[in-house]
Write a protein that holds these residues in place. Sequence first.
Motif, PDB file in Angstrom:
ATOM      1  N   TYR A 209       1.756  -8.977   5.989  1.00  0.00           N
ATOM      2  CA  TYR A 209       0.581  -8.561   5.232  1.00  0.00           C
ATOM      3  C   TYR A 209      -0.471  -7.920   6.129  1.00  0.00           C
ATOM      4  O   TYR A 209      -0.822  -8.454   7.171  1.00  0.00           O
ATOM      5  CB  TYR A 209      -0.024  -9.764   4.509  1.00  0.00           C
TER       6      TYR A 209
ATOM      7  N   SER B  48      -4.344  -6.213   5.601  1.00  0.00           N
ATOM      8  CA  SER B  48      -5.499  -5.873   4.782  1.00  0.00           C
ATOM      9  C   SER B  48      -6.274  -4.797   5.526  1.00  0.00           C
ATOM     10  O   SER B  48      -6.864  -5.066   6.566  1.00  0.00           O
ATOM     11  CB  SER B  48      -6.373  -7.114   4.579  1.00  0.00           C
TER      12      SER B  48
ATOM     13  N   HIS C  38      -3.694   3.365   3.143  1.00  0.00           N
ATOM     14  CA  HIS C  38      -2.585   2.581   2.576  1.00  0.00           C
ATOM     15  C   HIS C  38      -1.239   3.055   3.130  1.00  0.00           C
ATOM     16  O   HIS C  38      -0.413   2.242   3.541  1.00  0.00           O
ATOM     17  CB  HIS C  38      -2.613   2.683   1.053  1.00  0.00           C
TER      18      HIS C  38
ATOM     19  N   SER D  28       0.421  -4.346   1.679  1.00  0.00           N
ATOM     20  CA  SER D  28      -0.776  -3.758   2.252  1.00  0.00           C
ATOM     21  C   SER D  28      -1.747  -3.470   1.121  1.00  0.00           C
ATOM     22  O   SER D  28      -1.355  -2.931   0.090  1.00  0.00           O
ATOM     23  CB  SER D  28      -0.418  -2.465   2.984  1.00  0.00           C
ATOM     24  N   ASN D  29      -2.999  -3.855   1.308  1.00  0.00           N
ATOM     25  CA  ASN D  29      -3.997  -3.545   0.297  1.00  0.00           C
ATOM     26  C   ASN D  29      -5.383  -3.514   0.925  1.00  0.00           C
ATOM     27  O   ASN D  29      -5.541  -3.801   2.113  1.00  0.00           O
ATOM     28  CB  ASN D  29      -3.928  -4.526  -0.880  1.00  0.00           C
ATOM     29  N   ASP D  30      -6.372  -3.159   0.102  1.00  0.00           N
ATOM     30  CA  ASP D  30      -7.736  -3.043   0.605  1.00  0.00           C
ATOM     31  C   ASP D  30      -8.592  -4.251   0.258  1.00  0.00           C
ATOM     32  O   ASP D  30      -9.806  -4.205   0.345  1.00  0.00           O
ATOM     33  CB  ASP D  30      -8.387  -1.764   0.093  1.00  0.00           C
TER      34      ASP D  30
ATOM     35  N   GLY E 206      -6.854 -11.483  -0.128  1.00  0.00           N
ATOM     36  CA  GLY E 206      -5.460 -11.043  -0.147  1.00  0.00           C
ATOM     37  C   GLY E 206      -4.509 -12.179   0.160  1.00  0.00           C
ATOM     38  O   GLY E 206      -3.471 -12.329  -0.497  1.00  0.00           O
TER      39      GLY E 206
END
Length: 159
Positions: A36, A38, A60, A88-90, A96
């Motif tokens: 992961y 972020s 991203h 993967s994210n913001d 997250g």
Amino acid sequence: METLLITTDFSKTAANAALYAVELGKALGIRSIILYHSYDNAPKGTDIPVHEEDDTTLAHEGSLLALELLAGQLRTCLDEHTDIQLVSNDLPLLFGVERLCGQHHVRLVVSGTTGKSGITKFLLGSNTLNLADKCPVPLLVVPADAEFEPVRKIVFACA
């Protein structure tokens, strides 16, 4: 144990923590690993205006590419039955991690001791400190120079 969640910021310390986590996962019989990242969605200060949506898309895609490279390195240490998912994210890191722990029945989160800045060796990094304070499942913080050794003896202390 069902799923192991490894957080990364793509630093050397995070890569070492990921390798440590993979070795630990093998010893524990883990069959599912989530890598992961972020990424920071804060606007960048530039002289040239950047369309925020394009910036987010690039962040991203870059994050997923870096996760794929890390997963490729880790797969050499795993057996073929272990699944690696890339996420993967913001979202802020803690949010997250909380979401992934709930969705995937994560039983352990592994993180490195310092972030990209590596200000000093005695600092954990703000993301790791935040996780240590509020992580919904057990958190293993791996020091920068740690090498995995199989567990031979366990001591259980209680009061």
